[in-house]
Design a protein around this motif. Structure first.
Motif, mmCIF file in Angstrom:
data_model
loop_
_atom_site.group_PDB
_atom_site.id
_atom_site.type_symbol
_atom_site.label_atom_id
_atom_site.label_comp_id
_atom_site.label_asym_id
_atom_site.label_seq_id
_atom_site.Cartn_x
_atom_site.Cartn_y
_atom_site.Cartn_z
ATOM 1 N N MET A 1 0.825 -1.186 0.000
ATOM 2 C CA MET A 1 0.000 0.000 0.000
ATOM 3 C C MET A 1 0.873 1.254 0.000
ATOM 4 S SD MET A 1 -3.111 0.761 2.473
ATOM 5 C CE MET A 1 -3.756 2.353 2.713
ATOM 6 N N TRP A 2 1.903 1.288 0.853
ATOM 7 C CA TRP A 2 2.790 2.440 0.924
ATOM 8 C C TRP A 2 3.540 2.623 -0.398
ATOM 9 C CZ3 TRP A 2 4.002 6.877 2.868
ATOM 10 C CH2 TRP A 2 5.275 7.381 2.716
ATOM 11 N N ARG A 3 4.002 1.518 -0.985
ATOM 12 C CA ARG A 3 4.738 1.602 -2.250
ATOM 13 C C ARG A 3 3.851 2.095 -3.385
ATOM 14 N NH1 ARG A 3 9.638 -2.274 -2.427
ATOM 15 N NH2 ARG A 3 9.851 -2.777 -0.226
ATOM 16 N N GLU A 4 2.615 1.671 -3.395
ATOM 17 C CA GLU A 4 1.688 2.114 -4.428
ATOM 18 C C GLU A 4 1.402 3.609 -4.298
ATOM 19 O OE1 GLU A 4 -2.900 1.287 -5.806
ATOM 20 O OE2 GLU A 4 -1.814 -0.310 -4.766
ATOM 21 N N ALA A 5 1.204 4.079 -3.076
ATOM 22 C CA ALA A 5 0.986 5.515 -2.845
ATOM 23 C C ALA A 5 2.211 6.318 -3.259
ATOM 24 C CB ALA A 5 0.651 5.768 -1.378
ATOM 25 N N TRP A 6 3.399 5.824 -2.912
ATOM 26 C CA TRP A 6 4.638 6.525 -3.278
ATOM 27 C C TRP A 6 4.806 6.556 -4.801
ATOM 28 C CZ3 TRP A 6 7.659 9.901 -1.198
ATOM 29 C CH2 TRP A 6 8.899 10.160 -1.768
ATOM 30 N N SER A 7 4.482 5.455 -5.455
ATOM 31 C CA SER A 7 4.576 5.392 -6.917
ATOM 32 C C SER A 7 3.624 6.390 -7.572
ATOM 33 C CB SER A 7 4.253 3.980 -7.393
ATOM 34 O OG SER A 7 4.203 3.927 -8.794
ATOM 35 N N PHE A 9 2.501 9.124 -6.193
ATOM 36 C CA PHE A 9 3.037 10.449 -5.888
ATOM 37 C C PHE A 9 4.169 10.819 -6.848
ATOM 38 C CE2 PHE A 9 6.237 13.008 -3.617
ATOM 39 C CZ PHE A 9 5.496 14.177 -3.474
ATOM 40 N N ILE A 10 5.069 9.906 -7.104
ATOM 41 C CA ILE A 10 6.188 10.152 -8.010
ATOM 42 C C ILE A 10 5.683 10.407 -9.432
ATOM 43 C CG2 ILE A 10 8.229 9.087 -9.077
ATOM 44 C CD1 ILE A 10 8.647 10.115 -6.202
ATOM 45 N N ASP A 11 4.637 9.697 -9.848
ATOM 46 C CA ASP A 11 4.062 9.906 -11.181
ATOM 47 C C ASP A 11 3.452 11.290 -11.332
ATOM 48 O OD1 ASP A 11 4.808 7.363 -11.914
ATOM 49 O OD2 ASP A 11 2.808 6.488 -11.613
ATOM 50 N N VAL A 12 2.845 11.806 -10.282
ATOM 51 C CA VAL A 12 2.157 13.095 -10.327
ATOM 52 C C VAL A 12 3.097 14.262 -10.016
ATOM 53 C CG1 VAL A 12 0.325 14.418 -9.173
ATOM 54 C CG2 VAL A 12 -0.071 12.059 -9.810
#
Length: 130
Positions: A1-7, A9-12
């Motif tokens: 879940m944390w990795r998906e949120a970070w990913s 965030f990095i995309d945006v």
């Protein structure tokens, strides 16, 4: 879940940084004299102009009241100031760039149309009744 949120965030993040940079330049260098010239209280066409100018601006909540007071003190009509505030609060350039990374152009255009319509309705209602 944390990795998906970070990913996500990095995309945006690039869109967000570009929007912040462009919004900051516009906000810092937008001459108020230009708005005053075309946004007097007797000019009903000033309301759509203010709504169009307001959309790309990034005006934080802390800046709205002093900005409105300064513009009205310089002779800008209340309806025009309201259209500017609604346009800028509803759809800043930063927000549009962020939303573009998430939504289709059709949905983004609908969002802009609603914000612009609400700014115009509120501006003309203020112009007519006050």
């Amino acid at each position: 879940m944390w990795r998906e949120a970070w990913s996500d965030f990095i995309d945006v993040l690039p869109y967000l940084l570009i929007g912040i940079a462009i919004g900051s330049v516009i906000y810092g260098f937008m001459p108020t004299d230009l708005l005053e010239q075309y946004a007097g209280p007797d000019n009903p066409f000033a309301i759509p102009v203010a709504a169009v100018i307001g959309v790309p601006l990034y005006i934080r909540a802390e800046a709205v009241i002093p900005l409105a007071a300064a513009l009205m003190a310089k002779g800008v009509g209340a309806g025009t100031v309201l259209a500017l505030i609604i346009g800028s609060a509803g759809a800043s350039l930063t927000e549009l760039i962020l939303l573009r990374s998430l939504f289709t152009l059709k949905l983004l255009a609908a969002f802009l149309a609603v914000i612009f319509a609400m700014a115009m309705i509120a501006g003309y209602a203020t112009y007519l009744f006050f």
